[in-house]
Design a protein around this motif. Structure first.
Motif, PDB file in Angstrom:
ATOM      1  N   LYS A   1      41.320  27.801  40.477  1.00 48.02           N
ATOM      2  CA  LYS A   1      41.172  28.801  41.527  1.00 48.02           C
ATOM      3  C   LYS A   1      40.700  30.143  40.961  1.00 48.02           C
ATOM      4  O   LYS A   1      41.137  30.574  39.899  1.00 48.02           O
ATOM      5  CB  LYS A   1      42.519  28.984  42.235  1.00 48.02           C
ATOM      6  CG  LYS A   1      42.483  29.940  43.400  1.00 48.02           C
ATOM      7  CD  LYS A   1      43.844  29.987  44.085  1.00 48.02           C
ATOM      8  CE  LYS A   1      43.856  30.960  45.240  1.00 48.02           C
ATOM      9  NZ  LYS A   1      45.167  30.960  45.926  1.00 48.02           N
ATOM     10  N   PHE A   2      39.819  30.786  41.718  1.00 46.19           N
ATOM     11  CA  PHE A   2      39.314  32.124  41.416  1.00 46.19           C
ATOM     12  C   PHE A   2      39.321  32.930  42.707  1.00 46.19           C
ATOM     13  O   PHE A   2      39.215  32.369  43.797  1.00 46.19           O
ATOM     14  CB  PHE A   2      37.861  32.063  40.918  1.00 46.19           C
ATOM     15  CG  PHE A   2      37.681  31.413  39.585  1.00 46.19           C
ATOM     16  CD1 PHE A   2      37.523  32.183  38.442  1.00 46.19           C
ATOM     17  CD2 PHE A   2      37.650  30.036  39.460  1.00 46.19           C
ATOM     18  CE1 PHE A   2      37.344  31.585  37.207  1.00 46.19           C
ATOM     19  CE2 PHE A   2      37.467  29.428  38.235  1.00 46.19           C
ATOM     20  CZ  PHE A   2      37.317  30.210  37.103  1.00 46.19           C
TER      21      PHE A   2
ATOM     22  N   TYR B   1      45.678  32.859  38.522  1.00 45.66           N
ATOM     23  CA  TYR B   1      44.234  32.723  38.668  1.00 45.66           C
ATOM     24  C   TYR B   1      43.606  34.105  38.565  1.00 45.66           C
ATOM     25  O   TYR B   1      44.237  35.115  38.876  1.00 45.66           O
ATOM     26  CB  TYR B   1      43.847  32.016  39.974  1.00 45.66           C
ATOM     27  CG  TYR B   1      44.328  32.690  41.235  1.00 45.66           C
ATOM     28  CD1 TYR B   1      43.520  33.615  41.902  1.00 45.66           C
ATOM     29  CD2 TYR B   1      45.577  32.403  41.781  1.00 45.66           C
ATOM     30  CE1 TYR B   1      43.948  34.225  43.066  1.00 45.66           C
ATOM     31  CE2 TYR B   1      46.009  33.019  42.929  1.00 45.66           C
ATOM     32  CZ  TYR B   1      45.198  33.924  43.581  1.00 45.66           C
ATOM     33  OH  TYR B   1      45.629  34.535  44.724  1.00 45.66           O
ATOM     34  N   PRO B   2      42.352  34.155  38.107  1.00 44.15           N
ATOM     35  CA  PRO B   2      41.711  35.459  37.932  1.00 44.15           C
ATOM     36  C   PRO B   2      41.129  36.001  39.238  1.00 44.15           C
ATOM     37  O   PRO B   2      40.694  35.245  40.107  1.00 44.15           O
ATOM     38  CB  PRO B   2      40.592  35.172  36.931  1.00 44.15           C
ATOM     39  CG  PRO B   2      40.263  33.740  37.156  1.00 44.15           C
ATOM     40  CD  PRO B   2      41.558  33.069  37.551  1.00 44.15           C
ATOM     41  N   CYS B   3      41.136  37.308  39.333  1.00 45.60           N
ATOM     42  CA  CYS B   3      40.433  38.028  40.393  1.00 45.60           C
ATOM     43  C   CYS B   3      39.244  38.711  39.714  1.00 45.60           C
ATOM     44  O   CYS B   3      39.422  39.496  38.786  1.00 45.60           O
ATOM     45  CB  CYS B   3      41.339  39.061  41.047  1.00 45.60           C
ATOM     46  SG  CYS B   3      40.487  40.072  42.278  1.00 45.60           S
ATOM     47  N   LEU B   4      38.048  38.387  40.175  1.00 46.70           N
ATOM     48  CA  LEU B   4      36.821  38.917  39.584  1.00 46.70           C
ATOM     49  C   LEU B   4      36.264  40.007  40.488  1.00 46.70           C
ATOM     50  O   LEU B   4      36.030  39.769  41.678  1.00 46.70           O
ATOM     51  CB  LEU B   4      35.798  37.789  39.404  1.00 46.70           C
ATOM     52  CG  LEU B   4      36.300  36.564  38.640  1.00 46.70           C
ATOM     53  CD1 LEU B   4      35.249  35.462  38.650  1.00 46.70           C
ATOM     54  CD2 LEU B   4      36.691  36.941  37.230  1.00 46.70           C
ATOM     55  N   TRP B   5      36.050  41.188  39.955  1.00 46.11           N
ATOM     56  CA  TRP B   5      35.597  42.364  40.698  1.00 46.11           C
ATOM     57  C   TRP B   5      34.070  42.371  40.747  1.00 46.11           C
ATOM     58  O   TRP B   5      33.409  42.494  39.721  1.00 46.11           O
ATOM     59  CB  TRP B   5      36.112  43.599  39.988  1.00 46.11           C
ATOM     60  CG  TRP B   5      35.821  44.911  40.633  1.00 46.11           C
ATOM     61  CD1 TRP B   5      34.605  45.503  40.800  1.00 46.11           C
ATOM     62  CD2 TRP B   5      36.774  45.815  41.173  1.00 46.11           C
ATOM     63  NE1 TRP B   5      34.736  46.715  41.403  1.00 46.11           N
ATOM     64  CE2 TRP B   5      36.071  46.943  41.647  1.00 46.11           C
ATOM     65  CE3 TRP B   5      38.164  45.796  41.292  1.00 46.11           C
ATOM     66  CZ2 TRP B   5      36.696  48.028  42.232  1.00 46.11           C
ATOM     67  CZ3 TRP B   5      38.777  46.887  41.871  1.00 46.11           C
ATOM     68  CH2 TRP B   5      38.054  47.976  42.338  1.00 46.11           C
ATOM     69  N   PHE B   6      33.510  42.259  41.948  1.00 43.53           N
ATOM     70  CA  PHE B   6      32.068  42.291  42.137  1.00 43.53           C
ATOM     71  C   PHE B   6      31.672  43.533  42.928  1.00 43.53           C
ATOM     72  O   PHE B   6      32.481  44.123  43.636  1.00 43.53           O
ATOM     73  CB  PHE B   6      31.599  41.040  42.895  1.00 43.53           C
ATOM     74  CG  PHE B   6      31.752  39.770  42.112  1.00 43.53           C
ATOM     75  CD1 PHE B   6      30.750  39.348  41.250  1.00 43.53           C
ATOM     76  CD2 PHE B   6      32.898  38.990  42.228  1.00 43.53           C
ATOM     77  CE1 PHE B   6      30.886  38.178  40.522  1.00 43.53           C
ATOM     78  CE2 PHE B   6      33.040  37.823  41.501  1.00 43.53           C
ATOM     79  CZ  PHE B   6      32.034  37.416  40.648  1.00 43.53           C
ATOM     80  N   ASP B   7      30.421  43.885  42.817  1.00 46.95           N
ATOM     81  CA  ASP B   7      29.880  45.049  43.524  1.00 46.95           C
ATOM     82  C   ASP B   7      29.295  44.608  44.870  1.00 46.95           C
ATOM     83  O   ASP B   7      28.088  44.676  45.096  1.00 46.95           O
ATOM     84  CB  ASP B   7      28.805  45.731  42.666  1.00 46.95           C
ATOM     85  CG  ASP B   7      28.281  47.011  43.298  1.00 46.95           C
ATOM     86  OD1 ASP B   7      28.836  47.459  44.327  1.00 46.95           O
ATOM     87  OD2 ASP B   7      27.299  47.557  42.777  1.00 46.95           O
ATOM     88  N   GLY B   8      30.167  44.118  45.752  1.00 50.82           N
ATOM     89  CA  GLY B   8      29.745  43.753  47.100  1.00 50.82           C
ATOM     90  C   GLY B   8      29.092  42.393  47.223  1.00 50.82           C
ATOM     91  O   GLY B   8      28.662  42.023  48.319  1.00 50.82           O
TER      92      GLY B   8
END
Length: 140
Positions: free
Chosen positions: A47-48, A6-13
């Motif tokens: 899933k993410f 499943y991917p992990c998505l990087w967000f800015d908080g």
């Protein structure tokens, strides 16, 4: 037992805000766990993980999620919902308000593209489109 990827998505908080947003758009979706660093969620059974990683990285069109639609109403829905506050691009692509790239495409497109006589006209038609128009593609 082999576990699914499943991917992990990087967000800015704002991973929780993004997860809530995506879960509001995709009807069979839910947040499954959260803590200050990560939120895990499911969209249509997939899933993410959203990571509150900071401003170091941003999304790019090099990675996009494809939403395959059977009907024009579905294309219209996902196009408007995912694109709200973002940027609409050509050929069914958009960037949502978090910068994630999406492709909202008709499920019939591979069939239309497999007909060697029709494919050039279909390509010419969709190259002029922003949001896909199924009737126009089928009539090309």
């Amino acid at each position: 037992m082999i576990k699914p990827l499943y991917p992990c998505l990087w967000f800015d908080g704002n991973a929780k805000e993004a997860a809530d947003y995506y879960c509001s758009i995709f009807k069979s979706s839910k947040i499954t766990a959260e803590n200050p660093m990560v939120v895990t969620f499911e969209l249509n059974g997939f899933k993410f993980m959203g990571l509150n990683g900071g401003p170091q990285y941003q999304f790019s069109p090099a990675t996009s999620f494809v939403v395959e639609c059977d009907k024009q109403e579905e294309i219209d829905y996902y196009w408007e919902m995912l694109g709200a506050g973002g940027v609409y691009n050509k050929c069914g692509w958009l960037d949502d308000k978090f910068g994630m790239s999406w492709q909202v495409v008709p499920a019939v497109l591979p069939k239309l593209m497999s007909d060697p006589d029709k494919a050039p006209r279909v390509i010419e038609a969709f190259m002029q489109m922003s949001k896909f128009d199924i009737a126009a593609l089928e009539g090309a």
